[in-house]
Motif scaffolding. Structure first.
Motif, PDB file in Angstrom:
ATOM      1  N   GLY A   9       0.804  -1.220   0.000  1.00  0.00           N
ATOM      2  CA  GLY A   9       0.000   0.000   0.000  1.00  0.00           C
ATOM      3  C   GLY A   9       0.835   1.267   0.000  1.00  0.00           C
ATOM      4  N   GLY A  11       1.793   2.966  -2.624  1.00  0.00           N
ATOM      5  CA  GLY A  11       1.613   3.778  -3.820  1.00  0.00           C
ATOM      6  C   GLY A  11       1.034   5.149  -3.512  1.00  0.00           C
ATOM      7  N   SER A  12       0.092   5.193  -2.626  1.00  0.00           N
ATOM      8  CA  SER A  12      -0.646   6.422  -2.304  1.00  0.00           C
ATOM      9  C   SER A  12       0.295   7.603  -2.090  1.00  0.00           C
ATOM     10  CB  SER A  12      -1.478   6.171  -1.042  1.00  0.00           C
ATOM     11  OG  SER A  12      -2.190   7.317  -0.685  1.00  0.00           O
ATOM     12  N   GLY A  15       0.370   9.062   1.349  1.00  0.00           N
ATOM     13  CA  GLY A  15       0.119   8.051   2.360  1.00  0.00           C
ATOM     14  C   GLY A  15       1.302   7.729   3.265  1.00  0.00           C
ATOM     15  N   CYS A  61      -0.024  -5.517  -6.677  1.00  0.00           N
ATOM     16  CA  CYS A  61      -0.355  -6.569  -5.711  1.00  0.00           C
ATOM     17  C   CYS A  61      -1.682  -6.250  -5.052  1.00  0.00           C
ATOM     18  CB  CYS A  61       0.735  -6.671  -4.645  1.00  0.00           C
ATOM     19  SG  CYS A  61       0.393  -7.931  -3.412  1.00  0.00           S
ATOM     20  N   VAL A  63      -3.432  -7.393  -2.015  1.00  0.00           N
ATOM     21  CA  VAL A  63      -3.034  -8.177  -0.840  1.00  0.00           C
ATOM     22  C   VAL A  63      -4.106  -9.165  -0.387  1.00  0.00           C
ATOM     23  CG1 VAL A  63      -1.377  -6.466   0.023  1.00  0.00           C
ATOM     24  CG2 VAL A  63      -3.771  -6.398   0.826  1.00  0.00           C
ATOM     25  N   THR A  64      -5.325  -8.993  -0.888  1.00  0.00           N
ATOM     26  CA  THR A  64      -6.397  -9.920  -0.478  1.00  0.00           C
ATOM     27  C   THR A  64      -6.354 -11.229  -1.262  1.00  0.00           C
ATOM     28  OG1 THR A  64      -8.054  -9.137  -2.073  1.00  0.00           O
ATOM     29  CG2 THR A  64      -7.892  -7.940   0.021  1.00  0.00           C
ATOM     30  N   GLY A  91      -4.249  -0.732   3.705  1.00  0.00           N
ATOM     31  CA  GLY A  91      -5.424  -0.764   4.571  1.00  0.00           C
ATOM     32  C   GLY A  91      -6.511   0.115   4.019  1.00  0.00           C
ATOM     33  N   ILE A  92      -7.747  -0.213   4.383  1.00  0.00           N
ATOM     34  CA  ILE A  92      -8.893   0.633   4.037  1.00  0.00           C
ATOM     35  C   ILE A  92      -9.713   0.827   5.308  1.00  0.00           C
ATOM     36  CG2 ILE A  92      -9.001  -0.019   1.602  1.00  0.00           C
ATOM     37  CD1 ILE A  92     -11.317  -1.936   2.360  1.00  0.00           C
ATOM     38  N   ASN A 113      -7.342  -5.418   5.504  1.00  0.00           N
ATOM     39  CA  ASN A 113      -6.516  -5.163   6.696  1.00  0.00           C
ATOM     40  C   ASN A 113      -5.963  -6.438   7.324  1.00  0.00           C
ATOM     41  OD1 ASN A 113      -6.729  -2.138   7.233  1.00  0.00           O
ATOM     42  ND2 ASN A 113      -8.874  -2.672   6.993  1.00  0.00           N
ATOM     43  N   TYR A 156     -13.575  -1.534  11.185  1.00  0.00           N
ATOM     44  CA  TYR A 156     -12.172  -1.101  11.125  1.00  0.00           C
ATOM     45  C   TYR A 156     -11.481  -1.325  12.468  1.00  0.00           C
ATOM     46  CZ  TYR A 156      -8.201   2.088  10.330  1.00  0.00           C
ATOM     47  OH  TYR A 156      -6.946   2.643  10.198  1.00  0.00           O
ATOM     48  N   LYS A 160      -8.337  -3.828  12.991  1.00  0.00           N
ATOM     49  CA  LYS A 160      -7.035  -3.340  13.471  1.00  0.00           C
ATOM     50  C   LYS A 160      -6.665  -3.983  14.809  1.00  0.00           C
ATOM     51  CE  LYS A 160      -5.794  -0.646  10.109  1.00  0.00           C
ATOM     52  NZ  LYS A 160      -4.746  -1.140   9.174  1.00  0.00           N
ATOM     53  N   PRO A 186      -1.188   4.419  14.917  1.00  0.00           N
ATOM     54  CA  PRO A 186      -1.281   5.872  14.746  1.00  0.00           C
ATOM     55  C   PRO A 186      -2.661   6.395  15.138  1.00  0.00           C
ATOM     56  CG  PRO A 186      -0.502   4.774  12.722  1.00  0.00           C
ATOM     57  CD  PRO A 186      -1.070   3.726  13.628  1.00  0.00           C
ATOM     58  N   GLY A 187      -2.664   7.642  15.601  1.00  0.00           N
ATOM     59  CA  GLY A 187      -3.921   8.381  15.716  1.00  0.00           C
ATOM     60  C   GLY A 187      -4.242   8.967  14.351  1.00  0.00           C
ATOM     61  N   LEU A 188      -4.979  10.067  14.345  1.00  0.00           N
ATOM     62  CA  LEU A 188      -5.393  10.645  13.064  1.00  0.00           C
ATOM     63  C   LEU A 188      -4.200  11.242  12.313  1.00  0.00           C
ATOM     64  CD1 LEU A 188      -7.771  11.299  11.200  1.00  0.00           C
ATOM     65  CD2 LEU A 188      -7.998  13.477  12.423  1.00  0.00           C
ATOM     66  N   ASP A 192      -5.136  10.348   2.441  1.00  0.00           N
ATOM     67  CA  ASP A 192      -6.353  10.242   1.632  1.00  0.00           C
ATOM     68  C   ASP A 192      -7.267   9.101   2.080  1.00  0.00           C
ATOM     69  OD1 ASP A 192      -5.611  12.411   0.088  1.00  0.00           O
ATOM     70  OD2 ASP A 192      -4.396  11.163  -1.249  1.00  0.00           O
TER      71      ASP A 192
HETATM   72  P1  NAD Z   1      -3.952   5.607   2.024  1.00  0.00           P
HETATM   73  O1  NAD Z   1      -5.375   5.426   1.601  1.00  0.00           O
HETATM   74  O2  NAD Z   1      -3.257   6.887   1.729  1.00  0.00           O
HETATM   75  O3  NAD Z   1      -3.064   4.409   1.461  1.00  0.00           O
HETATM   76  C1  NAD Z   1      -3.511   3.094   1.458  1.00  0.00           C
HETATM   77  C2  NAD Z   1      -2.885   2.376   0.293  1.00  0.00           C
HETATM   78  O4  NAD Z   1      -3.300   0.997   0.325  1.00  0.00           O
HETATM   79  C3  NAD Z   1      -3.293   2.932  -1.067  1.00  0.00           C
HETATM   80  O5  NAD Z   1      -2.126   3.160  -1.851  1.00  0.00           O
HETATM   81  C4  NAD Z   1      -4.161   1.824  -1.660  1.00  0.00           C
HETATM   82  O6  NAD Z   1      -4.089   1.744  -3.079  1.00  0.00           O
HETATM   83  C5  NAD Z   1      -3.567   0.596  -0.994  1.00  0.00           C
HETATM   84  N1  NAD Z   1      -4.480  -0.548  -0.997  1.00  0.00           N
HETATM   85  C6  NAD Z   1      -5.808  -0.555  -0.708  1.00  0.00           C
HETATM   86  N2  NAD Z   1      -6.305  -1.790  -0.885  1.00  0.00           N
HETATM   87  C7  NAD Z   1      -5.274  -2.586  -1.285  1.00  0.00           C
HETATM   88  C8  NAD Z   1      -5.157  -3.952  -1.641  1.00  0.00           C
HETATM   89  N3  NAD Z   1      -6.227  -4.769  -1.637  1.00  0.00           N
HETATM   90  N4  NAD Z   1      -3.942  -4.433  -2.002  1.00  0.00           N
HETATM   91  C9  NAD Z   1      -2.860  -3.599  -2.028  1.00  0.00           C
HETATM   92  N5  NAD Z   1      -2.908  -2.303  -1.725  1.00  0.00           N
HETATM   93  C10 NAD Z   1      -4.115  -1.791  -1.362  1.00  0.00           C
HETATM   94  O7  NAD Z   1      -3.958   5.308   3.602  1.00  0.00           O
HETATM   95  P2  NAD Z   1      -2.973   5.719   4.801  1.00  0.00           P
HETATM   96  O8  NAD Z   1      -3.705   6.697   5.643  1.00  0.00           O
HETATM   97  O9  NAD Z   1      -1.615   6.011   4.306  1.00  0.00           O
HETATM   98  O10 NAD Z   1      -2.998   4.347   5.624  1.00  0.00           O
HETATM   99  C11 NAD Z   1      -1.933   3.417   5.635  1.00  0.00           C
HETATM  100  C12 NAD Z   1      -2.181   2.458   6.782  1.00  0.00           C
HETATM  101  O11 NAD Z   1      -2.175   3.160   8.032  1.00  0.00           O
HETATM  102  C13 NAD Z   1      -3.528   1.729   6.726  1.00  0.00           C
HETATM  103  O12 NAD Z   1      -3.376   0.396   7.159  1.00  0.00           O
HETATM  104  C14 NAD Z   1      -4.372   2.502   7.713  1.00  0.00           C
HETATM  105  O13 NAD Z   1      -5.444   1.738   8.219  1.00  0.00           O
HETATM  106  C15 NAD Z   1      -3.343   2.847   8.765  1.00  0.00           C
HETATM  107  N6  NAD Z   1      -3.711   3.988   9.602  1.00  0.00           N
HETATM  108  C16 NAD Z   1      -3.969   5.202   9.059  1.00  0.00           C
HETATM  109  C17 NAD Z   1      -4.335   6.261   9.882  1.00  0.00           C
HETATM  110  C18 NAD Z   1      -4.665   7.625   9.332  1.00  0.00           C
HETATM  111  O14 NAD Z   1      -5.203   8.448  10.093  1.00  0.00           O
HETATM  112  N7  NAD Z   1      -4.364   7.940   8.090  1.00  0.00           N
HETATM  113  C19 NAD Z   1      -4.429   6.065  11.268  1.00  0.00           C
HETATM  114  C20 NAD Z   1      -4.149   4.801  11.789  1.00  0.00           C
HETATM  115  C21 NAD Z   1      -3.788   3.771  10.952  1.00  0.00           C
END
Ligand code: NAD
Length: 250
Positions: A9, A11-12, A15, A61, A63-64, A91-92, A113, A156, A160, A186-188, A192
């Motif tokens: 994940g 790529g974002s 992120g 990839c 991941v599911t 993660g989503i 996740n 979610y 987690k 992480p917190g908030l 994206d």
């Molecule tokens: P993001 O949406 O910016 O990035 C998530 C990435 O995962 C994207 O590039 C997306 O294409 C990829 N992805 C989604 N489904 C996928 C799949 N099936 N296979 C491969 N890749 C896939 O999110 P982020 O905020 O950078 O989050 C990264 C991680 O941190 C996540 O696990 C999220 O739950 C966790 N997290 C985020 C926060 C937050 O506030 N942003 C807080 C706590 C935990």
């Protein structure tokens, strides 16, 4: 010795995964960016190679899907040095309340996740165990610890929280093989993942309750992950690192 860090994940553009890939590359790791968004994975790899002068590969990839995971890791093993670190970052999230959540949504949140982290770890861990070295970091969330209340809903938070048990049990099992397994919560963090759906008033109220007076940045999280991936961090395992500016002290 040069080793590869695999970050799912990553790529974002804004992120946590991409920031982590940058930080690991700056520390000298070769980097494999795995993402369901293939152009984004390739873009990230190109950016990282140019910025840090390390080998980097961007691979599609999902991941599911076990077949997709196997194809991606086969490409990584063919093109980069041996895999030394895995960051299960893909993660989503969704804010749906429990009384409204559908079975499909529940399954989708768990698929990415939890099953995703399981499948990639299952594919990568045997090689780490054979080589006697590995660093695995799983992306949990403060939502797992405090039962949501940030953005993500029950699905979610439950997914987690599953990763915390996964990390701890795996730490116990793989420690004797030279592999550490830790979680970050992480917190908030402003990325994206909330797809612009976090209400600004709600966000302001949350920030008012954070002792450090701000939301997290992707580098706040990337720095801790890179620290856990260092060879020197070999006595830290089964731990959850809170990265929340003091918003959840427990
Ligand atoms: P993001 O949406 O910016 O990035 C998530 C990435 O995962 C994207 O590039 C997306 O294409 C990829 N992805 C989604 N489904 C996928 C799949 N099936 N296979 C491969 N890749 C896939 O999110 P982020 O905020 O950078 O989050 C990264 C991680 O941190 C996540 O696990 C999220 O739950 C966790 N997290 C985020 C926060 C937050 O506030 N942003 C807080 C706590 C935990």
């Amino acid at each position: 010795m040069s080793r590869t860090a695999v970050i799912t994940g990553a790529g974002s553009r804004r992120g946590i995964g991409r920031a982590t890939a940058h930080t690991l590359a700056a520390a000298g790791w070769a980097v494999a960016v795995l993402d369901v968004d293939e152009p984004a994975a390739k873009d990230a790899a190109g950016e990282i190679a140019a910025a840090h002068g390390v080998s980097a590969l961007g691979v599609h990839c999902d991941v599911t899907d076990a077949g997709s995971v196997d194809r991606a890791l086969t490409a990584v093993e063919a093109g980069l040095p041996e895999v030394g670190a895995l960051v299960n970052n893909a993660g989503i999230t969704s804010p749906t309340r429990f009384l409204d959540v559908t079975d499909e949504e529940w399954e989708r949140i768990f698929a990415v996740n939890v099953r995703g982290s399981y499948l990639v770890t299952k594919r990568v861990a045997p090689g780490m165990a054979d080589r006697g070295f590995g660093r695995i970091v799983n992306l949990s969330s403060v939502s797992a610890e405090r039962g949501g209340g940030v953005f993500g809903g029950v699905a979610y938070s439950a997914a987690k929280a599953a990763l915390l048990g996964f990390s701890r049990a795996l730490a116990r099992e793989l420690g004797p093989r030279g592999i550490t397994v830790n979680s970050v919560a992480p917190g908030l963090v402003d990325t994206d993942i909330t797809a612009g759906k976090l209400d600004p008033d709600r966000k302001a109220a949350m920030v008012a309750d954070i002792p450090m007076g701000r939301t997290g940045t992707v580098t706040d999280v990337a720095d801790v992950i890179a620290f856990l991936c260092r060879p020197e961090s070999s006595y830290l395992t089964g731990v959850t690192y809170d990265i929340n500016g003091g918003s959840h002290i427990h």
